[in-house]
Design an enzyme around this catalytic site. Structure first.
Site, PDB file in Angstrom:
ATOM      1  N   HIS A  62      28.748   4.640  32.980  1.00  0.00           N
ATOM      2  CA  HIS A  62      27.532   3.929  32.581  1.00  0.00           C
ATOM      3  C   HIS A  62      26.259   4.678  32.962  1.00  0.00           C
ATOM      4  CE1 HIS A  62      30.069   0.023  33.157  1.00  0.00           C
ATOM      5  NE2 HIS A  62      30.407   0.683  32.079  1.00  0.00           N
ATOM      6  N   LYS A  72      20.931   6.236  41.582  1.00  0.00           N
ATOM      7  CA  LYS A  72      21.793   5.307  42.327  1.00  0.00           C
ATOM      8  C   LYS A  72      22.237   5.943  43.628  1.00  0.00           C
ATOM      9  CE  LYS A  72      23.516   3.710  37.876  1.00  0.00           C
ATOM     10  NZ  LYS A  72      24.581   3.871  36.872  1.00  0.00           N
ATOM     11  N   TYR A 132      25.408  -0.604  45.985  1.00  0.00           N
ATOM     12  CA  TYR A 132      24.513   0.506  45.641  1.00  0.00           C
ATOM     13  C   TYR A 132      23.070   0.061  45.440  1.00  0.00           C
ATOM     14  CZ  TYR A 132      26.133  -0.802  40.877  1.00  0.00           C
ATOM     15  OH  TYR A 132      26.497  -1.460  39.713  1.00  0.00           O
ATOM     16  N   ASP A 168      33.760  -1.583  28.190  1.00  0.00           N
ATOM     17  CA  ASP A 168      34.164  -0.220  28.591  1.00  0.00           C
ATOM     18  C   ASP A 168      35.305   0.324  27.746  1.00  0.00           C
ATOM     19  OD1 ASP A 168      33.388  -0.452  32.172  1.00  0.00           O
ATOM     20  OD2 ASP A 168      32.140  -0.119  30.389  1.00  0.00           O
TER      21      ASP A 168
HETATM   22  C1  LIG Z   1      24.675  -3.578  36.308  1.00  0.00           C
HETATM   23  C2  LIG Z   1      24.167  -4.987  36.272  1.00  0.00           C
HETATM   24  C3  LIG Z   1      24.875  -6.008  35.654  1.00  0.00           C
HETATM   25  N1  LIG Z   1      24.383  -7.265  35.644  1.00  0.00           N
HETATM   26  C4  LIG Z   1      25.182  -8.332  35.004  1.00  0.00           C
HETATM   27  C5  LIG Z   1      25.513  -8.098  33.552  1.00  0.00           C
HETATM   28  C6  LIG Z   1      26.874  -8.721  33.384  1.00  0.00           C
HETATM   29  O1  LIG Z   1      26.721 -10.105  33.076  1.00  0.00           O
HETATM   30  C7  LIG Z   1      27.521  -8.593  34.754  1.00  0.00           C
HETATM   31  C8  LIG Z   1      28.508  -7.448  34.837  1.00  0.00           C
HETATM   32  O2  LIG Z   1      27.854  -6.296  34.341  1.00  0.00           O
HETATM   33  P1  LIG Z   1      28.708  -4.987  34.024  1.00  0.00           P
HETATM   34  O3  LIG Z   1      29.999  -5.372  33.372  1.00  0.00           O
HETATM   35  O4  LIG Z   1      27.785  -4.028  33.300  1.00  0.00           O
HETATM   36  O5  LIG Z   1      29.003  -4.442  35.487  1.00  0.00           O
HETATM   37  P2  LIG Z   1      29.693  -3.045  35.842  1.00  0.00           P
HETATM   38  O6  LIG Z   1      30.766  -2.727  34.866  1.00  0.00           O
HETATM   39  O7  LIG Z   1      30.000  -3.084  37.279  1.00  0.00           O
HETATM   40  O8  LIG Z   1      28.498  -2.012  35.581  1.00  0.00           O
HETATM   41  C9  LIG Z   1      28.019  -1.132  36.588  1.00  0.00           C
HETATM   42  O9  LIG Z   1      29.035  -0.195  36.818  1.00  0.00           O
HETATM   43  C10 LIG Z   1      28.729   1.165  36.800  1.00  0.00           C
HETATM   44  C11 LIG Z   1      29.713   1.884  37.678  1.00  0.00           C
HETATM   45  C12 LIG Z   1      27.336   1.531  37.132  1.00  0.00           C
HETATM   46  O10 LIG Z   1      27.049   2.606  37.656  1.00  0.00           O
HETATM   47  C13 LIG Z   1      26.256   0.617  36.737  1.00  0.00           C
HETATM   48  O11 LIG Z   1      25.478   0.292  37.866  1.00  0.00           O
HETATM   49  C14 LIG Z   1      26.691  -0.625  36.094  1.00  0.00           C
HETATM   50  O12 LIG Z   1      26.760  -0.344  34.713  1.00  0.00           O
HETATM   51  O13 LIG Z   1      26.441  -8.369  35.677  1.00  0.00           O
HETATM   52  C15 LIG Z   1      23.168  -7.602  36.220  1.00  0.00           C
HETATM   53  O14 LIG Z   1      22.734  -8.755  36.190  1.00  0.00           O
HETATM   54  N2  LIG Z   1      22.439  -6.599  36.829  1.00  0.00           N
HETATM   55  C16 LIG Z   1      22.894  -5.312  36.882  1.00  0.00           C
HETATM   56  O15 LIG Z   1      22.198  -4.441  37.465  1.00  0.00           O
END
Ligand SMILES: Cc1cn([C@H]2C[C@H](O)[C@@H](COP(=O)(O)OP(=O)(O)O[C@H]3O[C@H](C)C(=O)[C@H](O)[C@H]3O)O2)c(=O)[nH]c1=O
Length: 187
Positions: A62, A72, A132, A168
């Site tokens: 991401h 980050k 992070y 993803d």
């Molecule tokens: C990243 C983020 C997400 N969200 C909400 C959006 C979704 O409803 C839920 C899960 O989000 P997501 O599926 O994008 O989370 P990850 O798959 O852990 O994403 C992260 O994982 C990779 C490794 C990264 O480096 C990024 O920081 C980020 O993209 O949290 C928020 O409210 N704020 C945030 O900053």
């Protein structure tokens, strides 16, 4: 203790000073003065915390597009991950290159991921917690990804069959993603 260069331009590992005693340990997980003294002029404005229940959970790769690109500073407080960063700054001397690192509650290593890098991790044990700091707010409209299993990157993830979010499962290959970031040597 200190900053360790990686093979990718501008990305560094950070090893904090850990003070152990008969009770356990203490460490400063972030010190702005120390980072600035080492040339990292960052202004972290948001902290994130993710927990993944199963080993083999993969989040990534991401990044957020400008003007919401994020630096980050990532670490593991419980469990362990294989953490991967990819330089996607067109014109960078390490463009299209990746490096992987084990980050764990035991090694307490942190990774400083510059803007212009795609980031992801795969958990190695159950109930891993990943914390992070970021220097730009979350912006869903600018949230993007590249395929975790991009054959041109050929990342040696610990599993070929990870647990993934629906999102993803559908990211483009880096070669099909167009120009995402332009490398600026002055930064
Ligand atoms: C990243 C983020 C997400 N969200 C909400 C959006 C979704 O409803 C839920 C899960 O989000 P997501 O599926 O994008 O989370 P990850 O798959 O852990 O994403 C992260 O994982 C990779 C490794 C990264 O480096 C990024 O920081 C980020 O993209 O949290 C928020 O409210 N704020 C945030 O900053």
């Amino acid at each position: 203790m200190g900053f360790i260069k990686t093979t990718l331009k501008d990305a560094f590992l950070f090893e904090p000073n850990v003070f152990g005693d008969h009770r356990g340990f203490f460490m400063e997980t972030y010190n702005d003065k120390l980072f600035k003294e080492n040339g990292f002029h960052l202004n972290f404005i948001q902290d994130n915390h993710a927990m993944s229940g199963e080993a083999g959970t993969l989040r990534g790769l991401h990044f957020q597009l400008e003007p919401y690109a994020q630096t980050k500073l990532v670490r593991v407080t419980k469990g362990a991950v294989y953490d991967v960063i990819v330089d996607i700054r067109e014109g960078s001397p390490t463009y299209g290159q990746w490096e992987g690192f084990i980050l764990s509650e035991d090694n307490k290593r942190q990774l400083l991921v510059p803007r212009g890098f795609a980031h992801g991790y795969c958990t190695l044990v159950k109930n891993t917690e990943f914390l992070y700091k970021v220097d730009n707010y979350y912006s869903p409209e600018h949230d993007r990804g590249i395929a975790w299993n991009d054959p041109n990157l050929n990342i040696n993830w610990p599993t070929n069959n990870p647990i993934l979010s629906e999102k993803d499962k559908h990211h483009p290959l880096l070669k099909d993603a167009g120009t995402l970031f332009i490398y600026n040597s002055e930064e």
